[in-house]
Design a protein around this motif. Sequence first.
Motif, PDB file in Angstrom:
ATOM      1  N   ALA A  84     -30.312  85.484  44.121  1.00 33.21           N
ATOM      2  CA  ALA A  84     -30.288  84.987  45.483  1.00 33.21           C
ATOM      3  C   ALA A  84     -29.851  83.507  45.512  1.00 33.21           C
ATOM      4  O   ALA A  84     -29.021  83.120  46.333  1.00 33.21           O
TER       5      ALA A  84
ATOM      6  N   MET B 169     -30.890  92.461  36.360  1.00 28.16           N
ATOM      7  CA  MET B 169     -31.162  93.629  37.196  1.00 28.16           C
ATOM      8  C   MET B 169     -30.164  94.735  36.839  1.00 28.16           C
ATOM      9  O   MET B 169     -29.565  94.701  35.773  1.00 28.16           O
TER      10      MET B 169
ATOM     11  N   ALA C  57     -27.277  95.725  38.806  1.00 30.49           N
ATOM     12  CA  ALA C  57     -25.892  95.318  39.063  1.00 30.49           C
ATOM     13  C   ALA C  57     -25.851  94.422  40.295  1.00 30.49           C
ATOM     14  O   ALA C  57     -26.850  94.269  40.989  1.00 30.49           O
TER      15      ALA C  57
ATOM     16  N   GLU D 269     -23.316  93.081  43.691  1.00 28.08           N
ATOM     17  CA  GLU D 269     -22.213  93.491  44.564  1.00 28.08           C
ATOM     18  C   GLU D 269     -21.221  92.385  44.919  1.00 28.08           C
ATOM     19  O   GLU D 269     -20.594  92.461  45.977  1.00 28.08           O
TER      20      GLU D 269
ATOM     21  N   GLU E 100     -23.690  99.546  44.730  1.00 33.05           N
ATOM     22  CA  GLU E 100     -22.967  98.264  44.796  1.00 33.05           C
ATOM     23  C   GLU E 100     -21.701  98.402  45.632  1.00 33.05           C
ATOM     24  O   GLU E 100     -21.354  97.504  46.411  1.00 33.05           O
TER      25      GLU E 100
ATOM     26  N   HIS F 131     -22.486  98.255  49.299  1.00 32.40           N
ATOM     27  CA  HIS F 131     -22.792  96.901  49.767  1.00 32.40           C
ATOM     28  C   HIS F 131     -21.561  96.206  50.362  1.00 32.40           C
ATOM     29  O   HIS F 131     -21.707  95.237  51.106  1.00 32.40           O
TER      30      HIS F 131
ATOM     31  N   LYS G  53     -30.008  94.546  54.004  1.00 32.37           N
ATOM     32  CA  LYS G  53     -28.935  95.079  53.166  1.00 32.37           C
ATOM     33  C   LYS G  53     -29.469  96.015  52.090  1.00 32.37           C
ATOM     34  O   LYS G  53     -28.831  97.006  51.770  1.00 32.37           O
ATOM     35  N   GLU G  54     -30.637  95.723  51.526  1.00 36.28           N
ATOM     36  CA  GLU G  54     -31.102  96.538  50.393  1.00 36.28           C
ATOM     37  C   GLU G  54     -31.701  97.876  50.830  1.00 36.28           C
ATOM     38  O   GLU G  54     -31.397  98.914  50.250  1.00 36.28           O
TER      39      GLU G  54
ATOM     40  N   GLN H 215     -37.305  85.261  35.605  1.00 30.97           N
ATOM     41  CA  GLN H 215     -37.279  86.494  36.410  1.00 30.97           C
ATOM     42  C   GLN H 215     -37.833  87.667  35.620  1.00 30.97           C
ATOM     43  O   GLN H 215     -38.586  88.491  36.149  1.00 30.97           O
TER      44      GLN H 215
END
Length: 886
Positions: free
Chosen positions: A129, A267, A269, A271, A305, A308, A326-327, A837
Amino acid sequence: MRTDQPKVIHLKDYQAPDYLIDETHLTFELHEDHTLVHAQLVMRRNPDRSSGDLPPLVLDGQQLELLSVALDDSALQAGDYQLDADHLTLQPKAERFVIDSTVRIHPETNTALEGLYKSGKMFCTQCEAEGFRKITYYLDRPDVMSRFTTTVSADKQAYPILLSNGNPLASGEEEDGRHWATWEDPFKKPAYLFALVAGDLWCVEDSFTTLSGREVALRIYVEPENIDKCQHAMDSLKRSMRWDEEVYGREYDLDIFMIVAVNDFNMGAMENKGLNIFNSSAVLAKAETATDAAHQRVEAIVAHEYFHNWSGNRVTCRDWFQLSLKEGFTVLRDSQFSADMNSPTVKRIEDVAYLRTHQFAEDAGPMAHSVRPESFIEISNFYTLTVYEKGAEVVRMIQTLIGAENFRKGTDLYFERHDGQAVTVDDFVKAMEEVSGVDLTQFKRWYSQAGTPRLQVSEAFDEGAGRYSLTFRQSCPPTPGQSEKLPFVIPVALGLLGADGADLPLRLEGEAQGAAGTRVLAITEAEQTFTFVDLPKKPLPSLLRGFSAPLKLDFPYSRDQLMFLMQHDADGFNRWEAGQQLSVQVLSELIGQQQRGETLAMDDRLIHALRTLLEDDSLDQAMVAEMLSLPSEAYLTEISEVADVDAIHQAREHARRAIAQALFEPLWQRYQTNREISRRTPYVAQAEHFARRALQNIALSYLMFSERDAVVQACLEQFEHCDNMTERLNALAVLVNSPFEAERGKALEAFAEHFKDDPLVMDQWFSVQAGSPLPGGLERVQALMGHPAFTLKNPNKVRALIGAFANQNLVNFHRADGAGYRFLAEQIITLNALNPQIASRLLAPLTRWRKYDGGRQALMKGELERILASGELSSDVYEVVSKSLA
Ligand code: TRP
Ligand code: ZN
């Protein structure tokens, strides 16, 4: 690392940006020991915030070494700007201006895998992010959208391929063996969608012609040794592109679409516009190295992806609180795609089992948050099952409530109205309301209230009047920061079964006529009764068909009723669900017996029901395999008040052994038939083949309980002679969990010897061992940490060994002496400094301490406290640990 008190960011404090960035021109000079980034930002004041004096310009930036900064071509001196650990602040003199900055960064030492970093020998980025601020000074927020051009220069021999977003514009050679390439992305985008890749990569090429006749070049870039593992991803990509045109009317918009596979990725992947970057585990798949599940995961992530590009990129999020916009929507889209490509019922079963086991646990723990959270410390901690999976369920409920046709009109309106904008969940819901005329005000509580609701259903039948009533009572437990909950709008899809098992016509009191089949009731009150008429005999309800709402349903079914539903329910999902409920009842009884020290005696109606399924050749084999899979230990933990890990494991193993013994013959027959077909059919990654292998493999795992020589030989034969990883890995797992030590050791050794150079296969080898419930699990995992193929720096390795141990090996992780907890805490403390993370995600099992007995609670809390006291914590780890102890 955090030194001062961490800042909490609140949704209610959102303010539009003071300045906008119309154009972003980036130049990267990549070197082995540093990288120079030059950024030219063409900026203007935001017309929506243009009253009063020009406010200061506050650019985000972290871990950057500022070499120079200029405002409209005049270099700024030290006194002309302020620098702190997170910002560069300066004072614009006019409404429009240009900022030029040059910074030095160090991708070669970036182990956090955020911003620009190296994965093996290649350079790559991960900006979502808030990673772009580790690349250059910028307004790093999704509502600042800009047109990007990017020039990358690097040594030509080491980095022959130079990629960024959009279309290639120009390239050339430099002196001293370097070369450069410039890319231009014609679409405005937020910085989180920026990407850059440089490396020695090969690519598989293909093309796709869009519905309107445009030709799109498709490329998948990988390290040379993986070039033979790209075809499945390429096929999945083409299917995704066609599906999004056909089902959502969405066409691709650039001349080229690229996917790059990297080995080190936090993670699945990402987009990035026109240049998706993927964890290699989410791209690479071929029969010999990837299981059926891995093939299906590749297909789903490629689709996710790609989708997206519209749900995320063309229309993006105003701020990170809107992440589920979006998710959640894109997860729904990829699950609809996978359902269409494979078996819809099996896909739904898998999704629901996953949601109920893991998202429900998150929703009941200290990190519980609503689908649109109200506040956060570290946004990376909010890429959660709640935002993704529950978010998808919320959009799915909108579709159920307004109907598929209106839903499609709503998505059309949403995409058209907000193309090129950064918007909110409210904008999405408003489009749905406008096209359907349905008021979704109360429905939106699903976005703001956390926790898993419970829906208690009771029935009443008046035989004389032919009236059958269902009363629904909804409630939702308190979650952190939310003590009182208001009623949700709950779509309950249901049918009523008659004595022959067929759906009866449903006529609600007051309606003119009834119709057979499923119908959707919208529950809106805390307590609400619906009465059906024209029913001479008492029906059997089939409730929440297709899992029409993400909640816990209670209805006092008898075991005989569940067996009846298993056989007759018109809804395939609910047939499975009846089997799960029957299994849960039977297993709960065994758990109780185990806890009281009684001899375990299992209700053989479960065996009887499974025998009926196994003997029916007309059933979908994937469904039979799903029905044979008992609820997992993790799910049994989730539904327990206080989870007794050992009793759960003993009871479940007892049931598996009893099933294996009673059903040996039909299992053996199914196994042999399916293995025989596998033997003479080359591997195909398609639903009917997945189904055959699924049943074959679960049969084998049951059969091994017999310890019969014929079964051991069959297992070894499958392990040695199969042509694919699905059969090989399952045979290996069965051996690893068996008492046959010699065979186990030999198989593990042969497997590792054969696959030692394939890191993704070695991940599976680690996982199979990490998940084995046999005694000594912790010691085995500790030994494997020293294996040459293991490293804490690779997230896939961490997940394969440490993650699998802590999440899937419940008896060993929850060892009563707390050694499993101590081991995990040690790894988290090390990882906190390397990759925050990943460290933070590994904490999840420790955050669930409230589920366990007093002794384990104390040990788990003790480890959380130890982590908190261990030194400088990243904001990621700090947030999860402190909230877990609060
Ligand atoms: N947007 C990505 C997805 O769901 C998520 C993602 C990829 C991500 N890499 C990340 C989120 C790193 C946080 C950090 O498709
Ligand atoms: Zn996503």
